[in-house]
Design a protein around this motif. Structure first.
Motif, PDB file in Angstrom:
ATOM      1  N   VAL A   1     -34.033  38.489  41.689  1.00 49.95           N
ATOM      2  CA  VAL A   1     -32.780  38.329  42.424  1.00 49.95           C
ATOM      3  C   VAL A   1     -31.803  39.404  41.932  1.00 49.95           C
ATOM      4  CG1 VAL A   1     -30.806  36.798  42.811  1.00 49.95           C
ATOM      5  CG2 VAL A   1     -33.129  35.868  42.746  1.00 49.95           C
ATOM      6  N   GLY A   2     -31.041  39.988  42.838  1.00 49.35           N
ATOM      7  CA  GLY A   2     -30.132  41.059  42.457  1.00 49.35           C
ATOM      8  C   GLY A   2     -30.800  42.411  42.425  1.00 49.35           C
ATOM      9  N   TRP A   3     -31.974  42.518  42.962  1.00 49.00           N
ATOM     10  CA  TRP A   3     -32.734  43.772  43.001  1.00 49.00           C
ATOM     11  C   TRP A   3     -32.009  44.788  43.876  1.00 49.00           C
ATOM     12  CZ3 TRP A   3     -36.705  46.032  40.795  1.00 49.00           C
ATOM     13  CH2 TRP A   3     -37.373  47.054  41.466  1.00 49.00           C
ATOM     14  N   PRO A   4     -31.935  46.081  43.538  1.00 49.79           N
ATOM     15  CA  PRO A   4     -32.501  46.666  42.318  1.00 49.79           C
ATOM     16  C   PRO A   4     -31.497  46.665  41.172  1.00 49.79           C
ATOM     17  CG  PRO A   4     -31.703  48.400  43.724  1.00 49.79           C
ATOM     18  CD  PRO A   4     -31.430  47.117  44.451  1.00 49.79           C
ATOM     19  N   PHE A   5     -31.948  47.081  39.986  1.00 51.34           N
ATOM     20  CA  PHE A   5     -31.078  47.179  38.825  1.00 51.34           C
ATOM     21  C   PHE A   5     -30.456  48.571  38.725  1.00 51.34           C
ATOM     22  CE2 PHE A   5     -32.234  43.165  37.722  1.00 51.34           C
ATOM     23  CZ  PHE A   5     -33.544  43.000  37.299  1.00 51.34           C
ATOM     24  N   ARG A   6     -29.373  48.645  37.930  1.00 52.99           N
ATOM     25  CA  ARG A   6     -28.746  49.941  37.630  1.00 52.99           C
ATOM     26  C   ARG A   6     -28.354  49.969  36.160  1.00 52.99           C
ATOM     27  NH1 ARG A   6     -23.797  50.935  41.407  1.00 52.99           N
ATOM     28  NH2 ARG A   6     -23.729  52.779  40.075  1.00 52.99           N
ATOM     29  N   LEU A   7     -28.174  51.178  35.640  1.00 50.02           N
ATOM     30  CA  LEU A   7     -27.615  51.347  34.298  1.00 50.02           C
ATOM     31  C   LEU A   7     -26.105  51.471  34.418  1.00 50.02           C
ATOM     32  CD1 LEU A   7     -30.094  53.921  32.707  1.00 50.02           C
ATOM     33  CD2 LEU A   7     -29.871  51.514  32.149  1.00 50.02           C
ATOM     34  N   CYS A   8     -25.410  50.930  33.456  1.00 54.50           N
ATOM     35  CA  CYS A   8     -23.955  50.915  33.520  1.00 54.50           C
ATOM     36  C   CYS A   8     -23.375  51.015  32.109  1.00 54.50           C
ATOM     37  CB  CYS A   8     -23.484  49.625  34.202  1.00 54.50           C
ATOM     38  SG  CYS A   8     -21.705  49.387  34.214  1.00 54.50           S
ATOM     39  N   ILE A   9     -22.364  51.841  31.954  1.00 55.51           N
ATOM     40  CA  ILE A   9     -21.644  51.968  30.679  1.00 55.51           C
ATOM     41  C   ILE A   9     -20.288  51.295  30.848  1.00 55.51           C
ATOM     42  CG2 ILE A   9     -20.796  53.536  28.911  1.00 55.51           C
ATOM     43  CD1 ILE A   9     -23.794  53.674  29.372  1.00 55.51           C
ATOM     44  N   ASN A  10     -19.998  50.300  30.011  1.00 54.54           N
ATOM     45  CA  ASN A  10     -18.719  49.592  30.070  1.00 54.54           C
ATOM     46  C   ASN A  10     -18.410  49.118  31.486  1.00 54.54           C
ATOM     47  OD1 ASN A  10     -18.343  50.123  27.351  1.00 54.54           O
ATOM     48  ND2 ASN A  10     -17.285  52.057  27.749  1.00 54.54           N
ATOM     49  N   LYS A  11     -19.396  48.479  32.097  1.00 54.45           N
ATOM     50  CA  LYS A  11     -19.254  47.939  33.452  1.00 54.45           C
ATOM     51  C   LYS A  11     -18.795  49.007  34.437  1.00 54.45           C
ATOM     52  CE  LYS A  11     -18.884  43.061  32.551  1.00 54.45           C
ATOM     53  NZ  LYS A  11     -18.227  41.795  32.929  1.00 54.45           N
ATOM     54  N   ASN A  12     -19.458  50.161  34.332  1.00 46.06           N
ATOM     55  CA  ASN A  12     -19.280  51.262  35.276  1.00 46.06           C
ATOM     56  C   ASN A  12     -17.878  51.863  35.247  1.00 46.06           C
ATOM     57  OD1 ASN A  12     -20.968  52.752  36.875  1.00 46.06           O
ATOM     58  ND2 ASN A  12     -20.253  51.846  38.789  1.00 46.06           N
ATOM     59  N   LYS A  13     -17.176  51.729  34.129  1.00 43.01           N
ATOM     60  CA  LYS A  13     -15.839  52.314  34.016  1.00 43.01           C
ATOM     61  C   LYS A  13     -15.788  53.336  32.880  1.00 43.01           C
ATOM     62  CE  LYS A  13     -13.594  48.146  35.798  1.00 43.01           C
ATOM     63  NZ  LYS A  13     -12.638  47.047  35.516  1.00 43.01           N
TER      64      LYS A  13
END
Length: 396
Positions: A209-221
């Motif tokens: 669920v929630g596919w696909p995944f991503r990489l994120c630094i500090n919640k994309n900020k």
């Protein structure tokens, strides 16, 4: 019994004008022929019924009917069944060898697999468990050609209910949880390779669920990172693609890589392209000896960086994520050989100072997912973070 009972070509024993004992009977329809025992004009006991296409039944007869133990060979398909018959049908315990090399051993009902039985295919796939109406149904264990094994519930020949999939070579768990219509569906734990595990989370039709995944630094900020001599910790979250960008706590063991590069206006075959229209040249990590206080050791390391090709992982830092987070701790200005990246610049003080200002804004961190095999056939998108060195130690 009337004299009509003796029509057809019969050679054998009779009693009171009835076939009785052993005899051979050629039916008026030349497609059929019987050799065996008789009783009161009926096939009874042990005999062999032959068909014109090469098929046959050999076994027990009761009052003209195929009932009891016997063997039936089907010339058209090449199938051979040995087991119990009831009124000419495979019924009870038996073994069926198919012409394609497959075989089934277990219970039959009205010519269908029914109850407990094992099916072995010609390519060595094996199912052992319960059957209904010729299909895997109920509890069973399936071993596939690649060695994986499924143990659990089946409905109408499909994995459905609760079950687990394991590596048959070393018994490591691949997936354990809910299945629907032959796909992983519902709550379960999924493992890929030696380290990656998607823990006790929801899957829909085989993907999370929630596919696909991503990489994120500090919640994309993430903004430009400021590196100094003080250790810095970089947290990398694996997030879903929704607007909430929540960390996927179920994602564990994914291998994340961090590299440092410097922008270049003259890309080469070794440069790495970025989505922003520019390339970067990787900056190698410093070895332990280059971080030593011994000047001679540092000089030796710098010479080796200059004259030798870096090893594959010499420019990378790796870490595995836990509960959806990967952490790179202890990153400092001395982690990467930034001096080497700028060593070919002009030596004059004016140009050098000007170049330092330019270089400190041209470094970039590249963070990407290098998990193998790729979980769910999806590699996470790379993250690019500008890096500022607050006190760069460029050569004077």
């Amino acid at each position: 019994m009337s004299g009509g009972e003796l029509k057809g070509a019969f050679r054998g024993e009779t009693r009171r004008s009835l076939r009785s004992g052993f005899g051979v009977y050629q039916y008026p329809n030349p497609f059929f022929r019987y050799e065996g025992t008789w009783r009161e004009g009926k096939k009874h006991g042990f005999g062999k019924l032959l068909f014109g296409d090469g098929s046959y039944y050999q076994g027990e007869f009761v009052d003209n009917e195929i009932i009891g133990q016997g063997t039936r060979y089907f010339a058209t398909s090449g199938n051979t069944y040995t087991g119990h018959f009831y009124y000419g049908e495979m019924n009870g315990q038996g073994r069926l060898r198919l012409g394609n090399g497959d075989s089934y051993e277990g219970n039959f009902k009205s010519n269908h697999f029914e109850g407990e039985g094992s099916y072995l295919s010609h390519d060595k796939e094996l199912y052992s468990g319960t059957w209904h109406n010729h299909r895997r149904h109920g509890q069973g264990e399936q071993t596939y050609a690649n060695g994986t094994q499924y143990i659990g519930d089946w409905i109408a020949d499909k994995r459905h209910g609760f079950g687990k999939l394991v590596n048959g070579v070393d018994d490591t768990l691949i997936y354990e949880g809910s299945w629907r219509n032959d796909l992983m569906h519902g709550e379960g734990t999924y493992s890929i390779g030696e380290s990656y595990t998607y823990q006790k989370a929801m899957l829909v039709n085989g993907v999370p669920v929630g596919w696909p995944f991503r990489l994120c630094i500090n919640k994309n900020k993430a903004t430009t990172l400021q590196l100094s001599e003080q250790p810095l910790t970089i947290n990398v979250d694996i997030v879903d693609s929704s607007d909430n960008m929540n960390r996927v706590n179920a994602d564990c063991g994914r291998l994340i890589r961090l590299r440092c590069g410097q922008r270049t206006n003259q890309p080469t075959s070794d440069s790495i392209p970025t989505p922003f229209g520019f390339h970067v040249n990787l900056v190698p990590r410093k070895s332990k000896s280059s971080l030593s206080d011994d000047p001679s050791a540092s000089k030796s390391t710098e010479q080796s960086i200059t004259t030798e090709e870096p090893e594959t992982n010499e420019d990378s830092i790796f870490t595995a994520c836990d509960s959806g987070r990967a952490q790179f701790a202890g990153i400092t200005i001395d982690t990467f050989a930034v001096r080497q990246a700028n060593s070919s610049e002009p030596s004059s003080t004016t140009n050098n100072n000007r170049q330092k200002d330019k270089s400190t804004s041209s470094f970039i961190f590249i963070i990407d997912d290098v998990t193998q095999p790729v979980p769910f056939d999806k590699t996470l998108d790379s993250v690019y973070i500008p890096v500022q060195f607050s006190s760069p130690k460029f050569p004077q």
